[in-house]
Design a protein around this motif. Structure first.
Motif, short mmCIF file in Angstrom:
data_model
loop_
_atom_site.label_atom_id
_atom_site.label_comp_id
_atom_site.label_asym_id
_atom_site.label_seq_id
_atom_site.Cartn_x
_atom_site.Cartn_y
_atom_site.Cartn_z
N TRP A 129 0.83 -1.21 0.00
CA TRP A 129 0.00 0.00 0.00
C TRP A 129 0.86 1.25 0.00
O TRP A 129 0.41 2.33 -0.44
N TYR A 130 2.10 1.16 0.47
CA TYR A 130 3.03 2.28 0.47
C TYR A 130 3.99 2.21 -0.72
O TYR A 130 4.17 3.19 -1.45
N LYS A 131 4.62 1.05 -0.91
CA LYS A 131 5.67 0.90 -1.91
C LYS A 131 5.20 1.17 -3.33
O LYS A 131 5.84 1.93 -4.07
N THR A 132 4.12 0.54 -3.74
CA THR A 132 3.68 0.63 -5.14
C THR A 132 3.38 2.07 -5.56
O THR A 132 3.93 2.54 -6.56
N PRO A 133 2.54 2.81 -4.83
CA PRO A 133 2.28 4.19 -5.29
C PRO A 133 3.51 5.11 -5.14
O PRO A 133 3.67 6.04 -5.93
N MET A 134 4.39 4.83 -4.18
CA MET A 134 5.58 5.66 -4.04
C MET A 134 6.52 5.44 -5.24
O MET A 134 7.09 6.38 -5.78
N GLU A 135 6.64 4.17 -5.68
CA GLU A 135 7.51 3.86 -6.81
C GLU A 135 6.92 4.35 -8.14
O GLU A 135 7.64 4.86 -8.98
N THR A 136 5.61 4.17 -8.32
CA THR A 136 4.98 4.52 -9.61
C THR A 136 4.49 5.96 -9.66
O THR A 136 4.22 6.47 -10.74
N GLN A 137 4.33 6.57 -8.49
CA GLN A 137 3.75 7.91 -8.37
C GLN A 137 2.34 7.95 -8.98
O GLN A 137 1.91 8.95 -9.54
N GLN A 138 1.63 6.82 -8.82
CA GLN A 138 0.25 6.71 -9.29
C GLN A 138 -0.62 6.18 -8.15
O GLN A 138 -0.16 5.34 -7.36
N PRO A 139 -1.88 6.62 -8.05
CA PRO A 139 -2.80 6.04 -7.05
C PRO A 139 -2.95 4.54 -7.29
O PRO A 139 -2.80 4.07 -8.42
N ASN A 140 -3.28 3.80 -6.23
CA ASN A 140 -3.30 2.36 -6.34
C ASN A 140 -4.26 1.75 -5.32
O ASN A 140 -4.32 2.20 -4.17
N TRP A 141 -5.01 0.72 -5.75
CA TRP A 141 -5.78 -0.14 -4.84
C TRP A 141 -4.92 -1.36 -4.53
O TRP A 141 -4.31 -1.94 -5.43
N THR A 142 -4.89 -1.80 -3.28
CA THR A 142 -4.20 -3.04 -2.94
C THR A 142 -5.12 -4.21 -3.21
O THR A 142 -6.34 -4.06 -3.34
N LYS A 143 -4.52 -5.38 -3.25
CA LYS A 143 -5.31 -6.61 -3.19
C LYS A 143 -5.79 -6.75 -1.75
O LYS A 143 -5.20 -6.18 -0.83
N PHE A 146 -5.09 -8.96 5.25
CA PHE A 146 -5.45 -8.82 6.66
C PHE A 146 -4.46 -7.86 7.28
O PHE A 146 -3.26 -8.11 7.28
N ASP A 147 -4.95 -6.74 7.80
CA ASP A 147 -4.08 -5.74 8.41
C ASP A 147 -3.93 -6.04 9.89
O ASP A 147 -4.74 -5.63 10.70
N ASP A 148 -2.89 -6.77 10.19
CA ASP A 148 -2.63 -7.17 11.56
C ASP A 148 -2.04 -6.02 12.37
O ASP A 148 -2.18 -5.96 13.58
N GLY A 149 -1.37 -5.09 11.71
CA GLY A 149 -0.69 -4.01 12.41
C GLY A 149 -1.61 -2.92 12.90
O GLY A 149 -1.56 -2.53 14.05
N GLY A 150 -2.43 -2.37 12.03
CA GLY A 150 -3.27 -1.25 12.43
C GLY A 150 -4.73 -1.60 12.54
O GLY A 150 -5.35 -1.42 13.57
N GLY A 151 -5.31 -2.13 11.47
CA GLY A 151 -6.75 -2.31 11.41
C GLY A 151 -7.28 -3.56 12.08
O GLY A 151 -8.33 -3.55 12.70
N GLY A 152 -6.56 -4.66 11.93
CA GLY A 152 -7.03 -5.91 12.50
C GLY A 152 -8.22 -6.51 11.76
O GLY A 152 -8.98 -7.27 12.35
N ILE A 153 -8.40 -6.14 10.49
CA ILE A 153 -9.50 -6.68 9.68
C ILE A 153 -8.99 -6.96 8.27
O ILE A 153 -7.94 -6.47 7.87
N GLU A 154 -9.77 -7.72 7.51
CA GLU A 154 -9.52 -7.93 6.09
C GLU A 154 -9.94 -6.65 5.37
O GLU A 154 -11.07 -6.18 5.54
N MET A 155 -9.03 -6.07 4.59
CA MET A 155 -9.33 -4.78 3.97
C MET A 155 -8.65 -4.62 2.63
O MET A 155 -7.80 -5.43 2.25
N VAL A 156 -9.03 -3.57 1.94
CA VAL A 156 -8.31 -3.07 0.77
C VAL A 156 -7.95 -1.63 1.07
O VAL A 156 -8.67 -0.94 1.81
N THR A 157 -6.84 -1.18 0.52
CA THR A 157 -6.36 0.18 0.77
C THR A 157 -6.20 0.92 -0.54
O THR A 157 -5.65 0.37 -1.50
#
Length: 180
Positions: A129-143, A146-157
């Motif tokens: 969610w961080y690497k791809t848009p930083m490298e491409t400089q384009q907005p991006n949806w993740t696949k 499960f966000d174990d670090g912050g959200g604790g749920i299955e999500m897309v960013t």
């Protein structure tokens, strides 16, 4: 009665379209917010309280939004962030990513996911969610993940680069299909 039936039929047909339009509205709102943050950064007027205010605005824009982060580029932080004593990786990189999210009671909670001394902190710079848009400089949806670090749920960013300075994100629960 016939008019009522037509009105109900029209509403039932349009409901899926309205939901889709709302998802597009979330994306549009996020892009507008990213522009405001970028202007404040370039004017050197972005403060910590203002960051949390912007993120709160993003999360409260739509009830489906689970959380929102502003993840700063570690190389940018080395020249700008003297307050991050708990946000230093083993290789000496600084991390700072304020995150506002809804907890299980649907109340807003504020954390810094870059604070690796806390259980929720992690090296976000290695996540897609961080690497791809930083490298491409384009907005991006993740696949979905499960966000174990912050959200604790299955999500897309959805992530929006703000130049090479930061990434603005918002999270939707996985069952929400992202707007294309």
């Amino acid at each position: 009665m016939r008019h009522l039936f037509k009105a109900i039929t029209f509403v039932l047909i349009c409901l899926p379209l309205a939901a889709s339009a709302n998802k597009n509205a979330i994306v549009q709102h996020a892009h507008e917010l990213a522009k405001r943050i970028e202007r404040a950064l370039h004017k050197n007027e972005l403060t910590q309280p203002q960051i949390y205010t912007y993120l709160t605005e993003m999360v409260t824009f739509d009830d489906r939004i689970y959380g929102s982060a502003l993840a700063f580029n570690p190389s940018f932080l080395h020249g700008h962030a003297f307050f991050l004593e708990h946000n230093v990786t083993e290789d000496g990189r600084l991390l700072y990513s304020p995150y506002i999210f809804r907890n299980k009671e649907r109340l807003l909670k504020a954390i810094d996911i870059g604070n690796i001394s806390e259980k929720y902190g992690y090296d976000y710079a290695s996540w897609d969610w961080y690497k791809t848009p930083m490298e491409t400089q384009q907005p991006n949806w993740t696949k979905p993940y499960f966000d174990d670090g912050g959200g604790g749920i299955e999500m897309v960013t959805y992530s929006i680069p703000i130049g090479e300075i930061a990434i603005l994100t918002f999270d939707l629960p996985h069952e929400e299909e992202p707007a294309k």
